[in-house]
Design a protein around this motif. Sequence first.
Motif, PDB file in Angstrom:
ATOM      1  N   CYS A 450       0.842  -1.194   0.000  1.00 33.93           N
ATOM      2  CA  CYS A 450       0.000   0.000   0.000  1.00 33.93           C
ATOM      3  C   CYS A 450       0.881   1.249   0.000  1.00 33.93           C
ATOM      4  CB  CYS A 450      -0.899   0.006   1.234  1.00 33.93           C
ATOM      5  SG  CYS A 450      -1.909   1.499   1.368  1.00 33.93           S
ATOM      6  N   HIS A 452       0.101   4.043   1.339  1.00 36.27           N
ATOM      7  CA  HIS A 452      -0.117   4.850   2.539  1.00 36.27           C
ATOM      8  C   HIS A 452       0.159   4.109   3.824  1.00 36.27           C
ATOM      9  CE1 HIS A 452      -2.176   7.312  -0.369  1.00 36.27           C
ATOM     10  NE2 HIS A 452      -2.887   6.250  -0.696  1.00 36.27           N
ATOM     11  N   CYS A 453       0.244   2.797   3.734  1.00 35.20           N
ATOM     12  CA  CYS A 453       0.380   1.996   4.947  1.00 35.20           C
ATOM     13  C   CYS A 453       1.534   1.038   4.769  1.00 35.20           C
ATOM     14  CB  CYS A 453      -0.872   1.162   5.206  1.00 35.20           C
ATOM     15  SG  CYS A 453      -2.368   2.133   5.273  1.00 35.20           S
ATOM     16  N   CYS A 468      -6.035  -2.641   0.367  1.00 33.80           N
ATOM     17  CA  CYS A 468      -5.285  -2.562   1.620  1.00 33.80           C
ATOM     18  C   CYS A 468      -6.252  -2.834   2.766  1.00 33.80           C
ATOM     19  CB  CYS A 468      -4.656  -1.182   1.776  1.00 33.80           C
ATOM     20  SG  CYS A 468      -3.946  -0.934   3.416  1.00 33.80           S
ATOM     21  N   CYS A 471      -6.247   0.497   5.389  1.00 35.37           N
ATOM     22  CA  CYS A 471      -6.896   1.781   5.134  1.00 35.37           C
ATOM     23  C   CYS A 471      -7.991   1.684   4.084  1.00 35.37           C
ATOM     24  CB  CYS A 471      -5.874   2.831   4.715  1.00 35.37           C
ATOM     25  SG  CYS A 471      -5.215   2.570   3.059  1.00 35.37           S
ATOM     26  N   GLU A 473      -7.662   1.522   0.891  1.00 36.76           N
ATOM     27  CA  GLU A 473      -7.246   1.959  -0.437  1.00 36.76           C
ATOM     28  C   GLU A 473      -7.251   0.771  -1.395  1.00 36.76           C
ATOM     29  OE1 GLU A 473      -6.939   5.531  -1.255  1.00 36.76           O
ATOM     30  OE2 GLU A 473      -5.352   4.611  -2.487  1.00 36.76           O
TER      31      GLU A 473
HETATM   32 ZN    ZN Z   1      -3.273   1.301   3.149  1.00 29.80          ZN
END
Ligand code: ZN
Length: 734
Positions: A450, A452-453, A468, A471, A473
């Motif tokens: 991911c 963002h994570c 993901c 989150c 996404e």
């Molecule tokens: Zn994520």
Amino acid sequence: MSEPQFFDEGCLIAVLTTQAMGRGSGALDYRAPEGGCALGAFVEVPLGPRKLVGVVWGPGQGDYDLAKVRPVYRVLDAAPMREELRSFLARAAAYTLTPLPAMLRLATRAPGLGDPPGMRKIYRRGAGEPDKMTAARAKVLAALSDYGDLAFTLKELAEMSGVGTSVVKGLVAQGAVREEESPRDLPYPRLDPDLPGKALTQDQAAGAGQLAEAVGSEAYGTTLLRGVTGSGKTEVYLEAVAAALRSGRQALVLLPEIALTVEFLTRVEARFGARPAEWHSGATMTERRRIWRMVGAGDVQLVIGARSALFLPFQNLGLIVVDEEHDTSYKQEEGVLYNARDMAVLRASICGAQVVLASATPSLESWANAQAGRYARLELTARFGPAVMPQMRAIDMRAESLPSDRWISGVLQQEVTKRLELGEQSLLFINRRGYAPITLCRACGHQVGCDHCDARLVEHRFLKRLVCHQCGESKPMPELCPSCGVEGRMAAVGPGVERLGEEATALFPEARIATLSSDLYGSARALKAQIEEIAEGAADVIIGTQLVAKGHNFPNLTLVGVIDADLGLQGSDLRAAERTFQLMRQVAGRAGRVERPGVALMQTYQPEHPVIRAILAGDEERFWTAEAREREAAGVPPYGRMAGIILSGGDVGQVFDAGNLLARHDGALRAVGAQVFGPAPAPIARVRGRHRVRLLVKAEKSVPLQSALAAWVAPLPLKGDLRLAIDIDPQSFY
Ligand code: ZN
Ligand code: ADP
């Protein structure tokens, strides 16, 4: 010193609003409105340019010029919050180290709380006859006569009859349909505790008697009701509900959201002759408001609800049942971090109610409380009727040589085939959503993660996307490797529930196969409907995640195959063994519910692991005793205290600096003998672009941990987007 119960017009009062003010307790001073107000009254107050809902919390504290203090706008038309609930919120806030305003928000989660119930027009059959009967008019009158004397809204009636609203209006003008005003909040039908329940077995009757007697004492007490799935725990605690209703007290049954099924509500309705109030995340705003108000007016006898129902303004609560008390969904993991099971005990102890914690596989916390004599214990040992616990066996996967993209062993395949021939159901269980947990490039070895994570993306073939699980996404499945750019080499690695479904379809081409996973269905409601159809026989092989482990009856299910019994044993979670034990027992409990005995087979690479052995032996007491001994030696819950500190922010350096600052200045903790560990990157080190760092605090059981924690974190400056959350009794360590 007793507090005044009423504040006269113009005097200084403290109002707790739902808005946190800095780090203080949150109550602000106002002037009592015209006509005065009661302690606990719901009021509307000004805050800057805004209007907020608040509760009169006590006499004003400040030393101001009264003329300069702003007055309360108005007192809302709702029963004042009782002392019991105010003190519950205050103590829950102190326990979880949550600002009181955030706690109040949990107790006021219904829109338009104070508005008087609106009126609406309803329509029923009138005495007159239309001058001229048209086909459309006849349809309306037929629809009404189908429902006897029931009344409907204009829209409902028009839709039911398949005509326009003007047709109904025409009939009103002629007196054939009557128009009436009715309050929008319809009263709840009365429940009758004296309707005959099922004839209980001797064991069940003894248990029901013990609980009814406890409820009759009108004092606080907690009972751990333990019994294998299908032993009749529900039947027994419904008798405790009956006892509460008979003495005119309200009852609350908490269930994990997913277990709140039509099947369950129908059962309660069958026992008491009417539908109870139902509080869950899918309830409409109007419905929430109706329940909130009527619970507060004492007009609801029984609420069946998910964890937040605990914060409803009961007037006269006599009993709280926490069904499936071990379920992890009782712990709220976002916003206010509280455990509804523990808070149920707290609320009951304040208002003098009884608590029943029901489970086939209690949490170690509750088991230890019962061992120590703090909770009464009630055991149902036999399953109701001819059903017996399934036989459990391990399949040693080291002896099976499966190709790397196959997960159903030969032994398991044969057993499923046998069930298909007998016309019985099988469940193949895997606790992993999606198609495959890893998507890997065969050219360069890159694993898609991911953005963002700190998590791998999980392929969901059904959605045709990579998702993901942290989150949410998602992105389309890439054709080219995002790292090396080579085309057509992306491969799925490992099994998820969807992939297992695919394997089962290939192995059992004649069978009807149903894959159950929360993300295959748009809503909890759709999923529940699907589960009910399957229980009634709409599938031969069920492929499912832990969703199916939660309290559903599958009367025709006689085989459970656990694809990866080792999955829960990995990882650093202190409750890993307990969770695996519970989950395996619950899943196995799905098999052989009625007259056919069930078999549960567990595929494992570690057949001699103590948890796997305890499950197979069905020796719960041995498992709990061994697990308790280990936790006691390690000084961890429930024999010691723990708190998690999660720092998060956009700048990783800043987050770590804050963590180090806390770790270095730990005087307040050392003063009570508590230890701090960390900072360390959280197992999931980044969520939604925010970096996360954890500290873990351990202390002895008797230590006043909350005050030490509060004193410890208070001096930490929370600059910029830096956030700090404290998780008392953490359940998960992500
Ligand atoms: Zn994520
Ligand atoms: P648990 O809550 O322990 O899983 P339930 O109360 O759901 O068990 O009981 C399992 C099944 O057995 C249910 O269908 C229930 O209606 C039935 N049952 C249990 N006890 C009785 C009884 N005394 N008479 C008739 N049916 C019963």
